[in-house]
Design a protein around this motif. Structure first.
Motif, short mmCIF file in Angstrom:
data_model
loop_
_atom_site.label_atom_id
_atom_site.label_comp_id
_atom_site.label_asym_id
_atom_site.label_seq_id
_atom_site.Cartn_x
_atom_site.Cartn_y
_atom_site.Cartn_z
N PRO A 1 6.37 24.19 25.85
CA PRO A 1 6.53 24.08 24.51
C PRO A 1 7.57 25.15 24.00
O PRO A 1 7.29 26.43 24.40
N GLY A 2 8.55 24.81 23.50
CA GLY A 2 9.56 25.83 22.77
C GLY A 2 10.79 26.10 23.86
O GLY A 2 11.87 26.84 23.39
N GLY A 3 10.45 25.51 24.84
CA GLY A 3 11.78 25.57 25.94
C GLY A 3 12.81 24.53 25.66
O GLY A 3 12.66 23.70 24.92
N LEU A 4 13.72 24.29 26.62
CA LEU A 4 14.83 23.46 26.70
C LEU A 4 14.14 21.86 26.91
O LEU A 4 13.39 21.91 27.79
N GLU A 5 14.67 20.88 26.10
CA GLU A 5 14.26 19.60 26.44
C GLU A 5 15.29 18.84 26.97
O GLU A 5 16.67 19.33 27.21
N PRO A 6 15.10 17.58 27.32
CA PRO A 6 16.10 16.65 28.27
C PRO A 6 17.54 16.81 27.67
O PRO A 6 18.47 16.75 27.88
N ALA A 7 17.35 16.53 26.06
CA ALA A 7 18.44 16.35 25.33
C ALA A 7 19.46 17.73 25.41
O ALA A 7 20.66 17.67 25.35
N ASP A 8 18.73 18.97 25.51
CA ASP A 8 19.47 20.22 25.63
C ASP A 8 20.17 20.29 26.67
O ASP A 8 21.40 20.61 26.73
N TYR A 9 19.54 19.71 27.63
CA TYR A 9 20.18 20.00 29.20
C TYR A 9 21.19 18.95 29.39
O TYR A 9 22.23 19.29 30.04
N ALA A 10 21.17 17.81 28.77
CA ALA A 10 22.26 16.91 28.73
C ALA A 10 23.43 17.56 28.12
O ALA A 10 24.59 17.32 28.64
N GLN A 11 23.31 18.40 26.98
CA GLN A 11 24.57 19.13 26.37
C GLN A 11 24.79 20.07 27.40
O GLN A 11 26.11 20.16 27.60
N VAL A 12 24.12 20.78 27.97
CA VAL A 12 24.59 21.91 28.90
C VAL A 12 25.37 21.05 30.02
O VAL A 12 26.21 21.41 30.39
N ALA A 13 24.96 20.08 30.59
CA ALA A 13 25.59 19.33 31.42
C ALA A 13 26.94 18.88 31.09
O ALA A 13 27.88 18.99 32.00
N ARG A 14 26.98 18.36 29.96
CA ARG A 14 28.64 17.98 29.50
C ARG A 14 29.31 19.33 29.35
O ARG A 14 30.56 19.04 29.75
N MET A 15 28.59 20.52 29.00
CA MET A 15 29.55 21.72 29.01
C MET A 15 30.09 22.12 30.41
O MET A 15 31.01 22.61 30.72
N ILE A 16 29.21 22.24 31.44
CA ILE A 16 29.50 22.11 32.94
C ILE A 16 30.47 21.18 33.36
O ILE A 16 31.40 21.88 34.07
N GLU A 17 30.44 19.77 33.03
CA GLU A 17 31.45 19.22 33.45
C GLU A 17 32.79 19.31 32.81
O GLU A 17 33.77 19.29 33.52
N ALA A 18 32.79 19.86 31.51
CA ALA A 18 33.88 20.07 30.77
C ALA A 18 34.79 21.41 31.40
O ALA A 18 36.05 21.44 31.35
N THR A 19 34.02 22.22 32.28
CA THR A 19 34.75 23.16 33.01
C THR A 19 35.83 22.84 33.99
O THR A 19 36.83 23.24 34.50
N GLY A 20 35.66 21.42 34.61
CA GLY A 20 36.26 21.07 35.63
C GLY A 20 36.37 21.75 36.79
O GLY A 20 37.13 21.20 37.74
N VAL A 21 35.39 22.53 37.09
CA VAL A 21 35.16 23.27 38.45
C VAL A 21 34.12 23.06 39.12
O VAL A 21 33.80 23.50 40.20
N VAL A 22 33.17 21.94 38.84
CA VAL A 22 31.96 21.52 39.52
C VAL A 22 32.08 20.17 40.00
O VAL A 22 32.77 19.49 39.51
N ASP A 23 31.51 20.08 41.11
CA ASP A 23 31.48 18.89 41.80
C ASP A 23 30.09 17.95 42.03
O ASP A 23 30.43 16.79 42.06
#
Length: 306
Positions: free
Chosen positions: A232-254
């Motif tokens: 409770p109070g931690g990050l939920e799946p929707a939050d991590y989906a947003q983080v994953a999109r940020m990661i992909e947007a860097t263009g440096v991750v495989d």
């Protein structure tokens, strides 16, 4: 793997995505063996991973290796920032590659998810918030600490670049340091590294860009990320989906490897036998819907049929 390729055409088919070239889609994820010797990969650890390569996996993620002296949490802990690791990575690669298996070294900083017993240094964390599995109150990182941390990631990635191993995985899950910065429970900062999710993700994205520059364009760079904090109070799946999109947007991750849990639910990080098979697969599926990167799923996936 004794199962024929025709029985599991997708699972046992090659994965070809840029730098990520795998003979099949079976990956042995990172977990702590503590088989290292004096901070490097010795015969026991090398033989352990070579046996998995002989079994047919396409890639092995070698357990978390420290990027800085503040994260040496066991006597037998790999030291990615120590130049001596380069030769041992070469020897590991020589044991894996004849089986068509890639080796990926996981770069880790545990933050406050440890004790200072072995490091003999103050615990680092985004804020003075104690981990549920540590009796110690950590020290909130200051400017000089950030500089030292980034230098550790850079040095560790350069050691991988100098070696024959195939890539790195940046550990940002399980309430390790980069995951603590993501967490609204651990990160109470009011500077550019705290507050909004975009700010809390800033350090992770900076580390990923630095690691890519340091390791070069020819090596694989992956990320280990939670799909849920399970608390409770931690990050939920929707939050991590947003983080994953940020990661992909860097263009440096495989690729992104999706797991779950923090020290508040420590028993679930390696799910016990009474937990259903594929317990975290739905989190990986959600991330896969949000990004174009390959996504690895873990969590009691025990058979090819499953």
């Amino acid at each position: 793997m004794a199962t024929s390729a025709s029985a599991f055409r997708t699972l046992l088919s090659p994965l070809s995505r840029g730098r990520l070239q795998l003979k099949n889609r079976v990956v042995f994820p990172g977990h702590q063996t503590l088989f290292s010797e004096n901070g490097v990969i010795g015969p026991r650890m090398r033989n352990y991973y070579a046996e998995r390569a002989r079994g047919g996996v396409a890639a092995i993620v070698v357990e978390g290796a420290a990027v800085h002296d503040t994260t040496i949490k066991f006597p037998n802990y790999l030291l990615a920032h120590d130049p001596r690791i380069v030769r041992s990575l070469d020897e590991l690669a020589a044991a894996l590659h004849p089986h068509g298996c890639k080796g990926i070294l996981q770069l880790a900083h545990s933050g406050s998810r440890m004790s200072s017993h072995d490091s003999r240094q103050a615990l680092w964390a985004p804020s003075s918030v104690r981990s549920a599995i540590s009796p110690e109150l950590p020290h909130a990182m200051r400017a000089g600490d950030f500089d030292a941390l980034m230098a550790g990631y850079e040095q560790s990635a350069r050691h991988v670049a100098q070696s024959a191993i195939d890539g790195v995985e940046v550990h940002a899950a399980h309430e390790y340091l980069l995951g603590q910065f993501l967490s609204p429970l651990n990160n109470l900062r009011d500077d550019s590294y705290g507050g909004s999710l975009e700010n809390r993700a800033r350090l992770l994205l900076e580390v990923l860009r630095l690691v890519r520059r340091s390791v070069g364009e020819g090596k694989v760079v992956g990320v280990r990320l939670n799909g849920s904090d399970l608390t409770p109070g931690g990050l939920e799946p929707a939050d991590y989906a947003q983080v994953a999109r940020m990661i992909e947007a860097t263009g440096v991750v495989d690729y992104i490897s999706i797991t779950a849990g923090t020290s508040r639910d420590n028993n679930m990080i390696v799910p016990p036998m009474d937990v259903p098979h594929g317990v975290f697969a739905d989190y990986a599926a959600l991330i896969r819907q949000q990004v174009g990167l390959p996504v690895f799923a873990v969590g009691r996936i025990k058979t090819p049929a499953f």
